[in-house]
Structures are given as structure tokens and as C-alpha cells.
Scaffold this motif. Structure first.
Motif, PDB file in Angstrom:
ATOM      1  N   GLY A 197       4.630  -1.665  -2.176  1.00  0.00           N
ATOM      2  CA  GLY A 197       3.598  -1.780  -1.134  1.00  0.00           C
ATOM      3  C   GLY A 197       2.459  -2.644  -1.648  1.00  0.00           C
ATOM      4  O   GLY A 197       1.794  -2.274  -2.620  1.00  0.00           O
TER       5      GLY A 197
ATOM      6  N   ASN B 156      -3.918  -3.163   0.880  1.00  0.00           N
ATOM      7  CA  ASN B 156      -5.323  -3.215   0.458  1.00  0.00           C
ATOM      8  C   ASN B 156      -5.587  -2.535  -0.879  1.00  0.00           C
ATOM      9  O   ASN B 156      -6.311  -3.078  -1.719  1.00  0.00           O
ATOM     10  N   ILE B 157      -5.003  -1.357  -1.090  1.00  0.00           N
ATOM     11  CA  ILE B 157      -5.351  -0.662  -2.337  1.00  0.00           C
ATOM     12  C   ILE B 157      -4.645  -1.300  -3.528  1.00  0.00           C
ATOM     13  O   ILE B 157      -5.195  -1.357  -4.638  1.00  0.00           O
ATOM     14  N   THR B 158      -3.445  -1.824  -3.306  1.00  0.00           N
ATOM     15  CA  THR B 158      -2.782  -2.575  -4.386  1.00  0.00           C
ATOM     16  C   THR B 158      -3.608  -3.799  -4.759  1.00  0.00           C
ATOM     17  O   THR B 158      -3.827  -4.080  -5.944  1.00  0.00           O
TER      18      THR B 158
ATOM     19  N   ARG C 119       7.025  -6.832   0.527  1.00  0.00           N
ATOM     20  CA  ARG C 119       6.317  -6.533   1.783  1.00  0.00           C
ATOM     21  C   ARG C 119       4.818  -6.648   1.582  1.00  0.00           C
ATOM     22  O   ARG C 119       4.293  -6.269   0.540  1.00  0.00           O
TER      23      ARG C 119
ATOM     24  N   ALA D 285       2.336   2.652  -3.206  1.00  0.00           N
ATOM     25  CA  ALA D 285       1.134   2.267  -2.452  1.00  0.00           C
ATOM     26  C   ALA D 285       1.524   1.909  -1.021  1.00  0.00           C
ATOM     27  O   ALA D 285       1.187   0.846  -0.509  1.00  0.00           O
TER      28      ALA D 285
ATOM     29  N   PRO E  71     -11.478   1.424  -3.014  1.00  0.00           N
ATOM     30  CA  PRO E  71     -11.483  -0.035  -3.209  1.00  0.00           C
ATOM     31  C   PRO E  71     -12.398  -0.523  -4.335  1.00  0.00           C
ATOM     32  O   PRO E  71     -12.213  -1.633  -4.834  1.00  0.00           O
TER      33      PRO E  71
HETATM   34  N1  LIG Z   1      -6.996   1.687   1.136  1.00  0.00           N
HETATM   35  C1  LIG Z   1      -7.527   2.663   0.399  1.00  0.00           C
HETATM   36  O1  LIG Z   1      -8.737   2.671   0.101  1.00  0.00           O
HETATM   37  C2  LIG Z   1      -6.657   3.772  -0.146  1.00  0.00           C
HETATM   38  C3  LIG Z   1      -7.194   4.596  -1.123  1.00  0.00           C
HETATM   39  C4  LIG Z   1      -6.398   5.602  -1.683  1.00  0.00           C
HETATM   40  C5  LIG Z   1      -5.114   5.778  -1.236  1.00  0.00           C
HETATM   41  N2  LIG Z   1      -4.617   4.969  -0.252  1.00  0.00           N
HETATM   42  C6  LIG Z   1      -3.244   5.219   0.166  1.00  0.00           C
HETATM   43  O2  LIG Z   1      -2.450   4.172  -0.359  1.00  0.00           O
HETATM   44  C7  LIG Z   1      -1.408   3.871   0.566  1.00  0.00           C
HETATM   45  C8  LIG Z   1      -1.513   2.406   0.946  1.00  0.00           C
HETATM   46  O3  LIG Z   1      -2.774   2.187   1.542  1.00  0.00           O
HETATM   47  P1  LIG Z   1      -3.299   0.721   1.918  1.00  0.00           P
HETATM   48  O4  LIG Z   1      -4.674   0.880   2.389  1.00  0.00           O
HETATM   49  O5  LIG Z   1      -3.035  -0.199   0.783  1.00  0.00           O
HETATM   50  O6  LIG Z   1      -2.312   0.383   3.131  1.00  0.00           O
HETATM   51  P2  LIG Z   1      -1.944  -1.032   3.749  1.00  0.00           P
HETATM   52  O7  LIG Z   1      -3.036  -2.023   3.466  1.00  0.00           O
HETATM   53  O8  LIG Z   1      -1.509  -0.795   5.145  1.00  0.00           O
HETATM   54  O9  LIG Z   1      -0.690  -1.474   2.872  1.00  0.00           O
HETATM   55  C9  LIG Z   1       0.563  -0.858   3.019  1.00  0.00           C
HETATM   56  C10 LIG Z   1       1.583  -1.822   2.452  1.00  0.00           C
HETATM   57  O10 LIG Z   1       2.856  -1.211   2.522  1.00  0.00           O
HETATM   58  C11 LIG Z   1       3.771  -2.227   2.888  1.00  0.00           C
HETATM   59  N3  LIG Z   1       5.020  -1.692   3.374  1.00  0.00           N
HETATM   60  C12 LIG Z   1       5.340  -1.218   4.616  1.00  0.00           C
HETATM   61  N4  LIG Z   1       6.632  -0.861   4.652  1.00  0.00           N
HETATM   62  C13 LIG Z   1       7.138  -1.113   3.408  1.00  0.00           C
HETATM   63  C14 LIG Z   1       8.414  -0.965   2.821  1.00  0.00           C
HETATM   64  N5  LIG Z   1       9.458  -0.482   3.504  1.00  0.00           N
HETATM   65  N6  LIG Z   1       8.579  -1.323   1.533  1.00  0.00           N
HETATM   66  C15 LIG Z   1       7.541  -1.814   0.802  1.00  0.00           C
HETATM   67  N7  LIG Z   1       6.303  -1.974   1.316  1.00  0.00           N
HETATM   68  C16 LIG Z   1       6.115  -1.638   2.593  1.00  0.00           C
HETATM   69  C17 LIG Z   1       3.022  -3.040   3.906  1.00  0.00           C
HETATM   70  O11 LIG Z   1       3.669  -4.275   4.094  1.00  0.00           O
HETATM   71  P3  LIG Z   1       3.610  -5.056   5.524  1.00  0.00           P
HETATM   72  O12 LIG Z   1       2.200  -5.558   5.627  1.00  0.00           O
HETATM   73  O13 LIG Z   1       4.628  -6.134   5.342  1.00  0.00           O
HETATM   74  O14 LIG Z   1       3.963  -4.033   6.577  1.00  0.00           O
HETATM   75  C18 LIG Z   1       1.677  -3.148   3.212  1.00  0.00           C
HETATM   76  O15 LIG Z   1       1.708  -4.204   2.272  1.00  0.00           O
HETATM   77  C19 LIG Z   1      -1.581   4.834   1.751  1.00  0.00           C
HETATM   78  O16 LIG Z   1      -0.751   5.965   1.581  1.00  0.00           O
HETATM   79  C20 LIG Z   1      -3.043   5.202   1.663  1.00  0.00           C
HETATM   80  O17 LIG Z   1      -3.288   6.478   2.215  1.00  0.00           O
HETATM   81  C21 LIG Z   1      -5.348   3.956   0.260  1.00  0.00           C
END
Ligand SMILES: NC(=O)c1ccc[n+]([C@@H]2O[C@H](COP(=O)([O-])OP(=O)(O)OC[C@H]3O[C@@H](n4cnc5c(N)ncnc54)[C@H](OP(=O)(O)O)[C@@H]3O)[C@@H](O)[C@H]2O)c1
Length: 150
Positions: free
Chosen positions: A16, A19-21, A37, A71, A121
Motif C-alpha cells: 500500500g 499517504n501514510i507510506t 498500487r 499500509a 503524518p
Molecule cells: N493517513 C494516516 O495518517 C494514517 C495514520 C495511521 C494509520 N493509517 C492507516 O494506514 C492505512 C493506509 O492509510 P492511508 O492514509 O495511507 O490510505 P490511502 O492514502 O488511501 O492509501 C491506501 C493505499 O492502498 C493501496 N491499495 C488499495 N488496494 C490495494 C491492494 N490490493 N494491494 C496493494 N495496495 C492497495 C491504494 O492504492 P490505489 O491508490 O491504487 O487504490 C493506496 O496506495 C489505513 O488502514 C489507515 O487507517 C493511516
């Protein structure tokens, strides 16, 4: 990346690339393998940071990593994780919201260490206090580089 396990560096891979990655890779300054992805984000990170590669599949990330960071969003997590084959000696670091480590261990079908963390972040600026559970020396060292692990 420069985390050490015994004599060698720990290879860190992300499933994944959202954003957090991106925030973690910015804070770490590179040295990771990314899943395909989130292609635009992955390409941008690979261009901006040294030693960042984009694998051709989620399984390729797992195969190239000692510590696998989950992630992805909770809605897709079970399907994504169940499709992967892990190996002895690996560790999972889950950032997936609202999903206990016991649940994730059930999906992977192997008795591997699974650590959960809740970074924000601010890891991008290395000033995030990140809770981790259960305690783990390698994961604590990772988040200490990004601020402080608690
Ligand atoms: N953002 C934060 O501040 C934060 C903080 C702590 C924890 N988290 C947790 O971390 C996780 C990710 O959060 P995020 O904010 O980074 O979400 P995000 O920006 O929506 O990123 C999710 C990523 O997952 C990818 N993805 C979807 N289906 C996939 C698959 N089958 N195989 C591999 N990758 C796939 C998406 O790719 P596509 O764009 O191609 O669909 C996207 O790159 C969530 O569970 C969230 O609760 C987030």
C-alpha cells in the motif's frame, strides 16, 4: 534502510503506497521497497528518494522484505493479506486501523510477530510520537528515527 538485525540491515517493504507510506518514506529518507498500487505516489517516491524501488506485485514486496508494513485500508486488508505468502523470520508491522494483531496473524496463517503502530503524518518531519503494541525493539527503533516510539 539502516535498521539492524544482527549483522545485517532490515529490509523494509510496504504493502500500500498511499499517504501514510509516503510520510514514512519521507521521514526515513528512502531505502524501502514499495508495492505497485498507488502507482503515481510510488513513482514519485522512487524518483525523489535513494534506494526506493517499486516491486511488480504485493508478493514481490513480501519476498524482498524482512519487515512488511501493511499500509492498506481496513476494507481491503483481509483480502490483500490472505493472498500473500510469508516466511519464517519475517515480521509484520500493521498500520491498518481498527484491526487487532491477533486478527492479522489469523490471516497470514503463520506464527509470525505482528506489531501494530499508529503513526501520524508528522513522521515525514521525524517529529511524531508513535504508539506501538506489543513492544518490539526493531519497530521501536524504526519509529524512534521518525520521532519517538511509545
Ligand atoms: N493517513 C494516516 O495518517 C494514517 C495514520 C495511521 C494509520 N493509517 C492507516 O494506514 C492505512 C493506509 O492509510 P492511508 O492514509 O495511507 O490510505 P490511502 O492514502 O488511501 O492509501 C491506501 C493505499 O492502498 C493501496 N491499495 C488499495 N488496494 C490495494 C491492494 N490490493 N494491494 C496493494 N495496495 C492497495 C491504494 O492504492 P490505489 O491508490 O491504487 O487504490 C493506496 O496506495 C489505513 O488502514 C489507515 O487507517 C493511516
Amino acid at each position: 534502510m539502516r535498521l539492524e538485525r544482527g549483522e545485517s540491515a532490515v529490509r523494509l517493504g510496504f504493502i500500500g503506497t498511499g499517504n501514510i507510506t509516503a510520510a514514512m518514506v519521507e521521514g526515513l529518507g528512502g531505502g524501502v521497497v514499495l508495492s505497485p498500487r498507488g502507482a503515481a505516489m510510488a513513482a514519485d517516491l522512487a524518483r525523489r528518494f535513494p534506494d526506493v524501488t517499486v516491486a511488480e506485485s504485493n508478493q514481490a514486496v513480501v519476498d524482498q522484505s524482512d519487515m512488511v508494513v501493511l499500509a492498506i485500508r481496513p476494507q481491503v486488508a483481509e483480502e490483500v493479506v490472505r493472498a500473500l505468502r510469508f516466511r519464517a523470520g519475517q515480521k509484520l508491522l500493521s498500520l491498518v486501523a481498527a484491526t487487532p494483531v491477533e486478527v492479522i496473524r489469523g490471516w497470514i496463517g503463520l506464527d509470525l510477530p505482528v506489531i501494530r503502530a499508529i503513526p501520524l503524518p508528522f513522521v515525514a518531519d521525524r517529529r511524531c510520537v508513535t504508539p506501538i503494541i506489543p513492544p518490539d525493539v526493531e519497530v521501536a527503533a524504526l519509529f524512534d528515527r521518525l520521532g519517538q516510539a511509545v
